[in-house]
Write an enzyme that holds these catalytic residues in place. Structure first.
Site, PDB file in Angstrom:
ATOM      1  CE  LYS A 165      -3.943   1.659   2.797  1.00 50.93           C
ATOM      2  NZ  LYS A 165      -4.746   1.316   3.999  1.00 50.93           N
ATOM      3  CB  ILE A 214      -5.529   6.473   4.316  1.00 54.98           C
ATOM      4  CG1 ILE A 214      -4.437   7.415   3.762  1.00 54.98           C
ATOM      5  CG2 ILE A 214      -5.082   5.035   4.113  1.00 54.98           C
ATOM      6  CD1 ILE A 214      -3.037   7.106   4.288  1.00 54.98           C
ATOM      7  CB  SER A 240      -7.959   2.955   2.747  1.00 54.99           C
ATOM      8  OG  SER A 240      -7.188   2.215   3.660  1.00 54.99           O
ATOM      9  CB  ILE A 261      -7.794   2.013  11.141  1.00 56.07           C
ATOM     10  CG1 ILE A 261      -7.823   2.507  12.601  1.00 56.07           C
ATOM     11  CG2 ILE A 261      -8.590   2.962  10.249  1.00 56.07           C
ATOM     12  CD1 ILE A 261      -7.089   3.809  12.835  1.00 56.07           C
ATOM     13  N   GLY A 262     -10.538   0.224  10.064  1.00 55.82           N
ATOM     14  CA  GLY A 262     -11.993   0.114  10.144  1.00 55.82           C
ATOM     15  C   GLY A 262     -12.525  -0.876   9.122  1.00 55.82           C
ATOM     16  N   GLY A 263     -11.580  -1.467   8.355  1.00 54.67           N
ATOM     17  CA  GLY A 263     -11.969  -2.424   7.317  1.00 54.67           C
ATOM     18  C   GLY A 263     -11.105  -2.310   6.072  1.00 54.67           C
ATOM     19  CB  SER A 264      -8.317  -0.019   5.282  1.00 57.07           C
ATOM     20  OG  SER A 264      -9.029   1.191   5.418  1.00 57.07           O
TER      21      SER A 264
END
Lengths: 565, 565
Positions: A165, A214, A240, A261-264
């Site tokens: 990434k 991001i 992201s 951090i939330g589903g990236s």
């Protein structure tokens, strides 16, 4: 209720303005900076120059296709060996071939560079391209270790191409994260993970696209533009870590590394039918990642993890990292050894149909049913229906945590991308120190409740849909539903592809969405198989905190039953 | 500069008043509450009733002695077998005897209850006494598992008596922590660790004294009074786990459990010549401990750990806990397995003479020199001199973190104990959310700097004095110098006794304290061997974060060289 994989500065109400201010740009003053469009044009031109002329394909061959999955093998650029190298193996198998000297590192590297170049032309998935450096390194590895049979003891990831990434710093290349003010500032050091992967013998050859901030489900920014979903250009490639998703889907890479951090990691895995693994925070080195969050906000933390074409490659990645003692490379890691766990009993799988807040769409429900039906037939597996407690209130607190993260955007007067605008959290109020402590208290209570869920049901893992929906139309993945819960609890989670949208997946009545207006709103996104053609259908398997190895072992059993791998 | 093992509410300036307010007492309103002196008198009377009449010793036999270490064996209460059971073994050896059925669990339990009763009469070290429950449990264990040879597979801690700091909840008994408003409120549940220890076969028989606020270096409160140092009543027994310190010193226990947020396991270990181990945070279950801190202040966190008469007992404790998978018992644990690490190279020991802020007193310097001289002669050990970077500024931040913790004192109009008054931090200002994040950023930088110290020097552990001084006169341990740094970094640390103050340890010139007025102030506390008669001299060994097993293995090698054990 509006969880999201992404976050916005609470200090700034972007709804008042469509333009991001430049006040956080640490390096250059606005007056010194070029217009973002000029920066973007120059950067894109440089990027285009990094693709050898003979690796370019004619836009006419693909520009009208919604699904470009077949193009890499049909475009005629890859010779037979290159097609085989990039098509027929996962990382584990390819690594064996590399170590056996079946192909030189150079051959493998060139093959993946070439296929990545094709993938990029099809989906705009790359940011930094360093094929030349990669091929040079490959040649050195070949020279140093000889070929067929390799002379010395080989490094664990000997010659394996790995994509990263964009937010991972790689020495000598930008870490722009798609923001103009960070363009033309080559990193002076490798991020801890990049350094480790090189130490372990990997070949780094490109970095991949991500959203402005991001933090959204669409990998779109003003410098590199939007990454497209190779299966269906009208659906998001996810975010992201969306560039990785598209690149892996087209096999321009077979092992990539994202952050979540939330589903990236998991959102683009869902969108691209990739195995995507979010480990417990701190298992994989994260130091030196430019994640644009405010330093010191130790609420919900980003986790680094692999995306791959097989489950065993996710295990290969974690095992290799843990065995190399990541604490030696990064002061932020949690030092948990890989211990080659052996199964000791029948697997007990807690199955949740949804989160109690959002109903899964018809193809997603069918995917879960298909998986559980297959598992039910297996003697070594027991299925226990479960309900996730209190998710609605956890989503509220997740948003509150996320609002703390996002005041460090760097800007060059660039417009806000649509998906960032669409999240709708742009003016969520912040909190105080006591408010932060209160969030921590509720989070500790949630940890207790989910611990009880695991223990009372004596389950090894949870199986459920990874999200309420498949890949959705562009800029519509506005909630981090399902995924963000596991960041909040810091439970490791892995996405496993099981199917794709089929003609039988008709849209059904809104009355199936029983959890209220928000649920109905999200449920109505699914309009039937036409619009969602070729969208992958996945499941997710979630383990208990820090029991990442146990999760991978359990998920591997489930994968072998469901996908007969 | 004024680090401290303890903390004070920042919201309240206690210097304005010598009386704690009652506003945090959650259970009873002030009007419903008795005067604290009445509560204390009743509680002490109940406590006295728990000591069988035939186990009471005449105060005349010891009340004039400064050193009461010989009294337990001389007072005539212990028969030959009880003397042997309580004197001749560490927990590891005693456990072997128990498992072999050499003595019944009842015999062992009674012996330790009796000796604990003696220790309590000598030093006031106990809070809750439940000898009756313990002996009943012992009888049941004997009945269930038979004796000589034991029938069934035995639990890992079969029959082993273990004492606990008062803050651990034990079902059916108060967790008053020495505060009037929590007296007469028996716990309804066991804390996670108490439950685990019982599951593992241990026998719990008493809880031990601690300071008002659980945050000072003197275990003194208005309900139970002060615990005395059995070696020298004019010196502190240490805190906050001081009751354990005195009890273990007198062998009224051979394995106790404390908590440590700034030195609370290590300080009493230093004062009482005990092996005291502060593990990395979360390794040992901490759930259900009443630590009086404000929930949700996830800055510096308290760690649970053992105090023992041998280093291998600290290993026994951690190994047994980790092998029992503490994540099953507590949602807050870090799940790190015990892996039976084997040494792979010569041990590299970084030796720091001090922290660069406080000079070690003459006996402490002599103790470190004695230890390093012995180590230098060993072929398997390499000594690398190191300096600890930036400690002064870390101490400042430690104080700032500590001020966040302490607003949850429960009170009954009780006067502030002298050591709490003496800390002098009573009006340290608080901070904001941004201030808290800034603390976290600086702490992450410190983690990086100390990681670099470990890696650049390629050291396995750090060896240094555990504190700048030995046990000091009552209410004078006002700084958590040395100890709190390892809480800040969350590095595991173990205290090893190496000697005691000798006649040769003259006080020397203040000019030896080279780090400024604060250093001189602390250095001047040491007035020579007369006042510090029989004070233990210890070292500490510090490991890298989460590498607790590696620390214990290294410390065990050092201990075997230094103490020839």
């Amino acid at each position: 209720m509006n969880p999201t994989p992404d976050l916005i500065s609470k200090q700034q109400n972007f709804t008042d303005s469509h333009f991001l201010s430049t006040n956080s740009c640490k390096i250059k003053m606005p007056s010194e900076m070029k217009n973002y469009q000029v920066i973007a044009a120059e950067k894109k031109a440089q990027q285009w120059d990094k693709i050898p002329k003979e690796w370019r394909i004619s836009p006419e061959t693909f520009q009208d296709a919604n699904n470009v999955m077949e193009i890499p093998l049909k475009c005629g650029l890859l010779d037979e060996t290159e097609s085989k190298i990039t098509s027929d193996y996962d990382a584990t198998a390819l690594l064996e071939k590399l170590k056996a000297g079946v192909w030189s590192v150079e051959q493998v590297t060139v093959a993946f560079c070439k296929r990545a170049a094709i993938a990029h032309q099809l989906t705009n998935c790359l940011t930094e391209i360093f094929f030349d450096t990669a091929i040079e390194r490959a040649k050195k590895l070949d020279l140093e270790y000889g070929q067929k049979p390799r002379g010395k003891t080989l490094l664990p990831l000997f010659g394996l191409p790995i994509s990263l990434k964009d937010s991972y710093q790689v020495s000598g290349y930008d870490t722009s994260t798609g923001l103009g003010c960070y363009v033309d500032e080559p990193a002076e050091h490798n991020s801890a993970l990049a350094a480790m992967l090189l130490d372990l013998g990997a070949v780094l050859y490109c970095k991949t696209n991500l959203p402005q901030s991001i933090m959204t489900g669409d990998s779109d920014n003003n410098i590199f533009g939007r990454t497209l979903n190779p299966r269906n250009k009208l659906l998001t490639a996810g975010g992201s870590t969306g560039g990785e998703g598209a690149l892996l889907a087209l096999r321009g890479s077979i092992l990539g590394v994202g952050t979540d951090i939330g589903g990236s990691i998991r959102v683009p895995s869902v969108c691209n039918a990739i195995y995507g693994f979010r480990p417990s925070v701190g298992f994989v080195p994260h130091d030196g990642v430019r994640d644009l969050t405010t330093p010191g906000t130790d609420g919900i933390r980003s986790s680094a993890g692999p995306m791959a074409t097989s489950l065993r490659d996710c295990s290969l990645f974690l095992k290799t990292i843990l065995q190399a003692e990541p604490w030696r490379h990064d002061s932020t890691v949690v030092s948990v050894p890989w211990i080659d766990l052996k199964p000791t009993r029948k697997l007990r799988i807690g199955v949740a149909q949804n989160d109690g807040v959002f109903t899964a769409s018809p193809p997603v429900r069918r995917g879960l049913k298909k998986a559980t039906d297959l598992l039910r037939g297996n003697d070594e597996i027991e299925i226990i229906p479960i309900n996730l407690p209190n998710v609605q209130s956890h989503y509220q607190d997740i948003i509150s945590y996320f609002t703390l993260l996002g005041s460090d955007f760097a800007r060059t007067g660039e417009p806000v991308i649509p998906s960032l605008q669409a999240i709708g959290l742009l003016s969520v109020p912040g909190t105080t120190l006591q408010g932060f402590f209160d969030l921590n208290v509720r989070r500790a209570e949630a940890a207790k409740a989910y611990h009880k869920l695991f223990r009372d049901n004596d389950i090894d893992v949870i199986l459920m849909p990874p999200a309420p929906h498949t890949a959705v139309p562009l800029d519509c993945w506005t909630k981090a539903a399902y995924t963000s819960l596991w960041n909040y609890l810091d439970y490791p989670a892995i996405v496993i592809p099981v199917d794709q949208v089929q003609d039988i997946d008709s849209a059904d009545d809104l009355s199936n969405a029983k959890f209220g207006p928000d649920d109905e709103g999200l449920y109505s996104l699914y309009t039937g198989p036409e619009q969602y053609k070729d969208a992958p259908v996945c499941i997710t398997v979630i383990g208990y905190r820090h029991r990442d190895e146990a999760l991978l072992k359990a998920a591997s059993v489930l994968d072998s039953v469901i996908n007969q791998v």
